[in-house]
Structure formats: structure tokens, C-alpha cells
Write a protein that holds these residues in place. Structure first.
Motif, mmCIF file in Angstrom:
data_model
loop_
_atom_site.group_PDB
_atom_site.id
_atom_site.type_symbol
_atom_site.label_atom_id
_atom_site.label_comp_id
_atom_site.label_asym_id
_atom_site.label_seq_id
_atom_site.Cartn_x
_atom_site.Cartn_y
_atom_site.Cartn_z
ATOM 1 N N SER A 1 8.368 2.114 7.080
ATOM 2 C CA SER A 1 9.147 3.232 7.606
ATOM 3 C C SER A 1 9.756 2.938 8.977
ATOM 4 O O SER A 1 10.570 3.698 9.463
ATOM 5 C CB SER A 1 8.276 4.484 7.701
ATOM 6 O OG SER A 1 7.212 4.246 8.602
ATOM 7 N N ASN A 2 9.337 1.847 9.599
ATOM 8 C CA ASN A 2 9.868 1.442 10.895
ATOM 9 C C ASN A 2 9.720 -0.075 11.034
ATOM 10 O O ASN A 2 9.055 -0.704 10.220
ATOM 11 C CB ASN A 2 9.151 2.186 12.032
ATOM 12 C CG ASN A 2 7.661 1.933 12.046
ATOM 13 O OD1 ASN A 2 7.220 0.806 11.934
ATOM 14 N ND2 ASN A 2 6.877 2.975 12.201
ATOM 15 N N PHE B 1 0.839 -1.185 0.000
ATOM 16 C CA PHE B 1 0.000 0.000 0.000
ATOM 17 C C PHE B 1 0.879 1.240 0.000
ATOM 18 O O PHE B 1 1.837 1.333 0.772
ATOM 19 C CB PHE B 1 -0.907 0.024 1.234
ATOM 20 C CG PHE B 1 -2.012 -0.990 1.177
ATOM 21 C CD1 PHE B 1 -3.291 -0.617 0.791
ATOM 22 C CD2 PHE B 1 -1.780 -2.320 1.501
ATOM 23 C CE1 PHE B 1 -4.323 -1.542 0.744
ATOM 24 C CE2 PHE B 1 -2.805 -3.257 1.443
ATOM 25 C CZ PHE B 1 -4.067 -2.871 1.064
ATOM 26 N N SER B 2 0.531 2.187 -0.860
ATOM 27 C CA SER B 2 1.262 3.447 -0.961
ATOM 28 C C SER B 2 0.320 4.595 -0.663
ATOM 29 O O SER B 2 -0.900 4.475 -0.814
ATOM 30 C CB SER B 2 1.840 3.618 -2.369
ATOM 31 O OG SER B 2 2.735 2.575 -2.665
ATOM 32 N N ASN B 3 0.897 5.724 -0.282
ATOM 33 C CA ASN B 3 0.074 6.905 -0.028
ATOM 34 C C ASN B 3 -0.209 7.632 -1.341
ATOM 35 O O ASN B 3 0.175 7.161 -2.415
ATOM 36 C CB ASN B 3 0.726 7.829 1.012
ATOM 37 C CG ASN B 3 2.059 8.376 0.554
ATOM 38 O OD1 ASN B 3 2.403 8.364 -0.620
ATOM 39 N ND2 ASN B 3 2.825 8.859 1.513
ATOM 40 N N ASP B 4 -0.852 8.763 -1.261
ATOM 41 C CA ASP B 4 -1.216 9.526 -2.458
ATOM 42 C C ASP B 4 -0.002 10.061 -3.212
ATOM 43 O O ASP B 4 -0.112 10.481 -4.356
ATOM 44 C CB ASP B 4 -2.139 10.691 -2.099
ATOM 45 C CG ASP B 4 -3.544 10.225 -1.760
ATOM 46 O OD1 ASP B 4 -3.891 9.069 -2.094
ATOM 47 O OD2 ASP B 4 -4.294 11.015 -1.158
ATOM 48 N N PRO C 1 5.589 3.978 -0.749
ATOM 49 C CA PRO C 1 5.130 2.746 -0.092
ATOM 50 C C PRO C 1 5.087 2.933 1.430
ATOM 51 O O PRO C 1 6.019 3.471 2.022
ATOM 52 C CB PRO C 1 6.185 1.714 -0.481
ATOM 53 C CG PRO C 1 6.808 2.270 -1.711
ATOM 54 C CD PRO C 1 6.784 3.755 -1.549
ATOM 55 N N MET C 2 3.984 2.509 2.046
ATOM 56 C CA MET C 2 3.807 2.684 3.487
ATOM 57 C C MET C 2 3.874 1.368 4.254
ATOM 58 O O MET C 2 4.490 1.288 5.299
ATOM 59 C CB MET C 2 2.466 3.353 3.775
ATOM 60 C CG MET C 2 2.364 4.730 3.188
ATOM 61 S SD MET C 2 0.835 5.612 3.596
ATOM 62 C CE MET C 2 -0.401 4.365 3.716
ATOM 63 N N PHE C 3 3.182 0.332 3.752
ATOM 64 C CA PHE C 3 3.163 -0.945 4.456
ATOM 65 C C PHE C 3 2.775 -2.058 3.495
ATOM 66 O O PHE C 3 2.278 -1.809 2.397
ATOM 67 C CB PHE C 3 2.197 -0.904 5.651
ATOM 68 C CG PHE C 3 0.758 -0.650 5.292
ATOM 69 C CD1 PHE C 3 -0.120 -1.699 5.109
ATOM 70 C CD2 PHE C 3 0.281 0.642 5.133
ATOM 71 C CE1 PHE C 3 -1.448 -1.470 4.775
ATOM 72 C CE2 PHE C 3 -1.042 0.885 4.811
ATOM 73 C CZ PHE C 3 -1.900 -0.172 4.637
#
Length: 79
Positions: free
Chosen positions: A49-50, A25-28, A32-34
Motif C-alpha cells: 500500500s506504500n 500476505f493478505s488480510n481477512d 494483499p498487504m505485503f
């Protein structure tokens, strides 16, 4: 992405639990976020990111967590 679409993707992960399928999943801003996978009867959300990993034992709780992260990403501004 709609909740219905995410729900279908989570059901697909569960249906093909013997396969190694991972959703990213990526943000707008296309960052990539998770990722989400289905492993050992759990939905596993791994943040990029962590080093945080969350597990959920059903579709509803995984869907709720995904929606929360996506909603929070809409409120953030790019770096």
C-alpha cells in the motif's frame, strides 16, 4: 495463520535462498498487504500500500514484524 506456520515458511525461504520465492500476505478481506522474500541474507518485507520496505537479519525479528502487521490488520475495518 499460526506463528509456527509462519516460522516454518521463513525457514523455508532461508533454506532456499538461491531461489526467488516470495510470500504474499493478505488480510481477512483477501486484500494483499505485503510480501516477504529472503534476499542477500535478509528477510525483506515490502508493503503493497506504500513504498515502505523493511529488512530483518533473522527469523525471530521478521516473524515479530509479520505478526505485528497481521495483528494490526485485524483491528482495521475495510474501506
Amino acid at each position: 495463520m499460526s506463528s509456527n506456520h509462519i516460522n516454518i515458511m521463513l525457514r523455508t525461504l532461508k533454506q532456499y535462498e538461491d531461489c526467488e520465492i516470495t510470500l504474499k500476505f493478505s488480510n481477512d478481506y483477501h486484500t494483499p498487504m505485503f510480501t516477504v522474500c529472503y534476499l542477500n541474507k535478509f528477510f525483506r518485507l515490502t508493503y503493497l500500500s506504500n513504498p515502505l520496505v523493511e529488512t530483518y537479519d533473522n527469523i525471530e525479528s521478521a516473524l515479530s514484524a509479520i505478526e505485528k502487521v497481521m495483528q494490526n490488520s485485524l483491528q482495521e475495518t475495510p474501506n
